[in-house]
Design a protein around this motif. Sequence first.
Motif, PDB file in Angstrom:
ATOM      1  N   ARG A  98     -15.863  -0.786   2.140  1.00 39.33           N
ATOM      2  CA  ARG A  98     -14.854  -1.808   1.899  1.00 39.33           C
ATOM      3  C   ARG A  98     -14.322  -2.344   3.214  1.00 39.33           C
ATOM      4  O   ARG A  98     -14.406  -1.686   4.247  1.00 39.33           O
ATOM      5  N   GLU A 130     -14.705   9.194  -1.778  1.00 45.81           N
ATOM      6  CA  GLU A 130     -15.078   8.269  -2.849  1.00 45.81           C
ATOM      7  C   GLU A 130     -15.245   9.074  -4.126  1.00 45.81           C
ATOM      8  O   GLU A 130     -16.201   9.831  -4.283  1.00 45.81           O
ATOM      9  N   CYS A 167      -1.314   4.620  -3.154  1.00 46.69           N
ATOM     10  CA  CYS A 167      -1.484   3.457  -2.285  1.00 46.69           C
ATOM     11  C   CYS A 167      -1.334   2.182  -3.108  1.00 46.69           C
ATOM     12  O   CYS A 167      -1.929   1.147  -2.791  1.00 46.69           O
ATOM     13  N   HIS A 192      -8.422   8.365  -0.778  1.00 46.03           N
ATOM     14  CA  HIS A 192      -9.510   8.308  -1.757  1.00 46.03           C
ATOM     15  C   HIS A 192      -9.553   6.946  -2.439  1.00 46.03           C
ATOM     16  O   HIS A 192      -8.584   6.203  -2.456  1.00 46.03           O
ATOM     17  N   GLN A 193     -10.732   6.648  -2.976  1.00 46.69           N
ATOM     18  CA  GLN A 193     -10.932   5.398  -3.706  1.00 46.69           C
ATOM     19  C   GLN A 193     -12.080   5.595  -4.683  1.00 46.69           C
ATOM     20  O   GLN A 193     -12.898   6.491  -4.520  1.00 46.69           O
ATOM     21  N   HIS A 245      -4.722   0.857  -4.592  1.00 48.88           N
ATOM     22  CA  HIS A 245      -5.729   0.424  -3.625  1.00 48.88           C
ATOM     23  C   HIS A 245      -6.446   1.660  -3.099  1.00 48.88           C
ATOM     24  O   HIS A 245      -6.007   2.783  -3.322  1.00 48.88           O
ATOM     25  N   GLY A 246      -7.512   1.431  -2.379  1.00 50.77           N
ATOM     26  CA  GLY A 246      -8.148   2.541  -1.715  1.00 50.77           C
ATOM     27  C   GLY A 246      -7.232   3.095  -0.632  1.00 50.77           C
ATOM     28  O   GLY A 246      -6.368   2.392  -0.113  1.00 50.77           O
ATOM     29  N   ARG A 289     -15.286   3.719  -7.130  1.00 53.82           N
ATOM     30  CA  ARG A 289     -16.211   2.604  -7.010  1.00 53.82           C
ATOM     31  C   ARG A 289     -16.753   2.291  -8.391  1.00 53.82           C
ATOM     32  O   ARG A 289     -17.177   3.187  -9.123  1.00 53.82           O
ATOM     33  N   ALA A 295      -8.990  -0.946 -10.088  1.00 49.92           N
ATOM     34  CA  ALA A 295      -7.889  -0.438  -9.281  1.00 49.92           C
ATOM     35  C   ALA A 295      -7.342   0.863  -9.860  1.00 49.92           C
ATOM     36  O   ALA A 295      -6.759   1.659  -9.138  1.00 49.92           O
ATOM     37  N   ARG A 343       0.845  -1.193   0.000  1.00 47.79           N
ATOM     38  CA  ARG A 343       0.000   0.000   0.000  1.00 47.79           C
ATOM     39  C   ARG A 343       0.873   1.233   0.000  1.00 47.79           C
ATOM     40  O   ARG A 343       0.889   2.007   0.958  1.00 47.79           O
ATOM     41  N   ASP A 378      -8.586   3.791  -8.102  1.00 51.84           N
ATOM     42  CA  ASP A 378      -8.169   3.950  -6.709  1.00 51.84           C
ATOM     43  C   ASP A 378      -6.931   4.833  -6.630  1.00 51.84           C
ATOM     44  O   ASP A 378      -6.523   5.438  -7.604  1.00 51.84           O
ATOM     45  N   CYS A 379      -6.350   4.838  -5.452  1.00 51.33           N
ATOM     46  CA  CYS A 379      -5.249   5.749  -5.189  1.00 51.33           C
ATOM     47  C   CYS A 379      -3.937   5.144  -5.686  1.00 51.33           C
ATOM     48  O   CYS A 379      -3.515   4.093  -5.214  1.00 51.33           O
TER      49      CYS A 379
END
Lengths: 504, 790
Positions: free
Chosen positions: B426, B534, B490, B472-473, B493-494, B475, B483, B364, B486-487
Amino acid sequence: MSYIDEFDLLPRPRPAASFEAERLLWFLVVASGAVLVWQLPWPTPLEFAGLAIDRLSAVAGLFVAVVGGVVHRFASRSMEGHPERGRFLALLAFSTCMAFLVSCASNLLLLAVAWVLLSASVHQLLVFGDDTRSASRAARRKFMAARLGEMALFAAIGLLWWHGRSFEIGACLAAAEGMPRHALVPIASLLVIAAMARSVQVPFHAWLPDTMQAPTPVSALLHAGIVNAGGILLIRFAPIVVRVSEACVLLSAVGTITIVVGALAMQQQLRVKQTLAWSTVAQMGFMVVQCAVAAFPAALLHLIGHGAYKALAFLRSGETPRRARAIGPAWWNLALLGAGTLAAIACMGPASRWTGFDPRHAPGETALALVVAIGVGQAWVAALGGCGRAVLAIARGLGTAIGIAVAAPVLCFAAYRAAGIFLQPVIGDLPRATGPLMTLAAVMPAVAIAMLALAHAAQPWLGRIAVWRSMQVQARAGFHLGARLDRVLDAFLPAGPNAETRHA
Amino acid sequence: MPETIDRPLACGTEVTADIDRVCLLVPPLWELDSFVAVNPFLGFSDMPIEAALRAAGDALDANTLPSMAHYASLWRQGVLDRAALVRAAAACRLEPAHLEAMLGGTASVPMRERGGVVTRAEAFDRRHGTHWESRTRDAAAAWCARHVMRNEGSEPAPGLYAAWLEDAALDRALEVEGLAGLRAWVRALPRDPARAITDLLDRLEITPWDRQAYLYRLLAGVHGWASHVRRWAWAKDRENAGMVRDVLAIRVALDAAVVALAPVPTRDVPAPRLAEPIEDERVRLALQQSLEDVHAHRLAASLVGAPGCTADRPALQAAFCIDVRSEVMRRHLEACAPGAQTIGFAGFFGVAVRWQGIEGSGDRCPVLVRPSITIQEGRECADHGSLLASLLRSPGAAFPAVETLGLGALAALVHRAFRFVQPSPRHDETLPMQGVVERAMAPEARLDTAASMLAAMGMRDRFARLVLLCGHQGRSENNPHAAGLDCGACGGHGGALNARIAARLLNDASVREGLASRGFRIPADTRFVAAIHETSTDEVRLLDEVEIPASHAQDVVRTRAWLATAGVATRRERAGSMGMEADGGLAGRLARRAGDWSQTRPEWALARNAFFVAARRARTTGLDLQGRAFLHDYDASLDRDLSVLSLILSAPMVVASWINLQYFASTVDNSAFGSGDKMLHNRVGSIGVVAGNGHDLRTGLPLQSVQGPDGRWFHEPLRLQVFVEANTDSIDRVLEMQPGVRELVQNGWVRLFAIDPNGTSVRHRRAHASWQPVVDADAAQAHADALACG
């Protein structure tokens, strides 16, 4: 006419037509649902305006329309704003309607027209926005399969008309009652060939795994609502097919080969859509085998169940699914397979009594029951094969295994029995499918599936054997049947100059 | 050096060195569950951009810059003005009138022949109208897939080439196609990949002059799988080619096999297919540069002047990821929350975690950073996999299974067509964290991590009562590239987990004590709270709310209201670009969009990114950057030793440039650098996607992430314009220390601007390290007057 621009004469619909198209599909759902509700208590087959109004057409039409509606809805959202969206959606709706007509037509001419237009519109969908070489080679294989199937269907219709002087299926079936065997044999054989070509039986299968240049919804519709039209045809003409044992043996042999090729190739695929496509090949092989052993109600159940599962699998192919379970060493798998199969067979006595489905009625039913038992054995391998030494995991696996051994025979037998009762008013009471040829037709697929199951369980050991490994390597490309077919086709149906690089 | 510009891949002397050089041109590619952006030209960053774009474009048959038609339409729209035209003409040594005629369509655009070398199979195909190149490519790619999938999810076993030799000795596929005797021919090949390449290069009589270009051309045919293989070598040693060499060896072997075994067709030979000439890159690059100048100068004009004033104690502090999507949210949050201050920082908050969770493991943190902490969530329970998946793969059980379960599938089909997937938090957001961090990190490590985090964020003595750490992530449903929403900081990942860990560290009493002794003056009533933004719906949720003490209840209520208001404004701003009406019910419609299994554009993610600003937030407060800027907080006055600037330029800035160049390339030529139409995506396990019937793994972004549904580009391909608020001397010193960053700037992969900390000027760093002012003093003064606050 070349396969490259097969039927470009279809109308190019207006882009705005998409919403009405989806409404039309949901209307078909409601209409066939209403027919089904009506036919459940009052199962009197009717023919109206070239359409059969009976339980078979109601349930098959309902299924095709539901799949078409869902696929249409999916595509209309995922292609929002796409300049060609209207044309694409109209083609989807048109294909669905043609598949609907194939399921519902009681007039042979209507059936023939719908059958041809179904091929044509599917072709348009498959080449939608696609300009690659492999789609074009696949297109030629598909062209070959479709034309052969059409010719067989036309010939069968011609013979039916010749003998029955009618284009209504009901009348033809009635006329067939009194027909001599030598008249029935060519009709049944031609129908069987038409069904095999539509339902991707070897060697008519080779185009299917190469159709992934088409958008996902096309695959969903193709695998769920279109390739199983061959099965509908066979069920519709069940009273003729079942009386010609030679046709049944031919069907069973081809179906068995298709099961083996499809199952072995499917195991070797890495791309999700190719895995699904080869799985369709194997499943269609099984569906055709069910028809061959006169288990038509089971075939209807299968083509609907498989279609629903496959449409769902294609549409959600973007999700990373949970993996299949790990399996243990070969000896342990084989022991579990045997034990599970025997346990299921032991449970079949009571299951048969409760449900009224008799596996000893004819060889076909016996084979069907055996496949269920093998399936239970494989469920045991999956549940207990790789659970390690943790007590809790073993206990849980054992519970699952015993539950499946008890439930699966009951569930399957009940479903077969219910489907039999459901379909009885449409296809009538068929003669018991016995005799040496029908026994052969039942033994071939049962043995093949048993061998496949044994090999699957023994995979950890077989994988170390050079011959088996070599077989697996060839299975990746479906034993090169497609490429070999291409070499043959090269000789008399030469590819155009652009066929390899462009396809439009 | 004109030769190197024309043939940048031709200067090797030794075979093994050439092989390694070519293998290292391939950028890494991560799996779907950690799909992070990678600069597709990573291997070329040590070359000047023009030469590199030519070399990469020729080898991949790709367009690496927008076409002249693109610039012509910008010229017609007036985005490119006359001054820009004159600048561009000067840069490519043309008369402005001539360039204008080119843009107007009255003069022809200079074209050039595709340079470079073709493979032997391609040469054969061109002569005889065969298709060996694509068939050998497919065969090589299919083998890579097979080898990688044997250890799906973990490092592929060594010996990809040796395993191929065994397999190819069995496989009849190419023999059926016409390469008779291939299996026997393969058996005679050397077992060692480097040996095999060397031998075959001799056999094919490839000259040293052509060697690199020839080898890279071969590798380009299996670019996706080579990139995936490179990813594993890259994790260990960035200068190690690893098994890319094996992939190359397979390609060379099959290419040589075509020469040795392919039958010469007897039928008519079609006219030889030649590569089409392409528009000269020199003119297009000049136009690109002056287009970027237009954008950069406009931003520069609003960045000069005295920075805005800041309150003594902010009403709220909220740290967001530098991601361009945060800019919109931050702007609206500051607008609706008087006295709130937002901070931009890499979304992993400096917590580089290797996470080993019950529901999967992964790093991450940015891929450029090695995880320093390993955290285990608890006892990993072995995943037994799905029984149904096993049954459907079993020949036998699959048949009765679909018969009995088919009705369930039908119900699921209808359900999913009409009902959207409801959002559920999540696992990362809700998993219990008590003691997890404490067990994994020694007290000293916790303190170090916390201290470096605060130092890098420029937080020393100004702390609000509530400090949000907001990851942040995205959806989306049924999306193999989920993915990618997502971030990236990271690791695809979220950001919830990192934010939660960071907040726990900073709330820890012993860490607070240690921080005080290191000079961080955090008031006792300051509370760090993790949150998650989100991005698909622009909702911000507070995490671990139960742990917030009652004394802060008021602050939490107020903060939640502000976040809700900011969310509404953010969604409104975004609606237009999504083709949605900005009226009531937008939140619901966006949520449905995110939960729709047939949606190919749940959000635009980082499209249109163009700027990277490392400055005090006061410089950009109130500035509408349209969600196009990565914003990183940087205060030069707190960074005497330049360690923070050095970190910013070498990590977040590089990551931003990877993202930027990925978008650039995926937009300009999606078929070469992007992953194509989502409707054709065909997943290969959890590794990646191929397109349709293809075999090679696709890299980069899907078509739907960069193009609107009408086929127009939504992303505007602009290189990253980096603005740093620091003295030019400081920046030069950092570039001196960071050769990788210097390369990016010097070779033109990013464009660097310095904002004078006093706000008097913005200067552009030219070649040869000269700094040229882009905003003159008068404009600066006028702007400063306008912005000055009392």
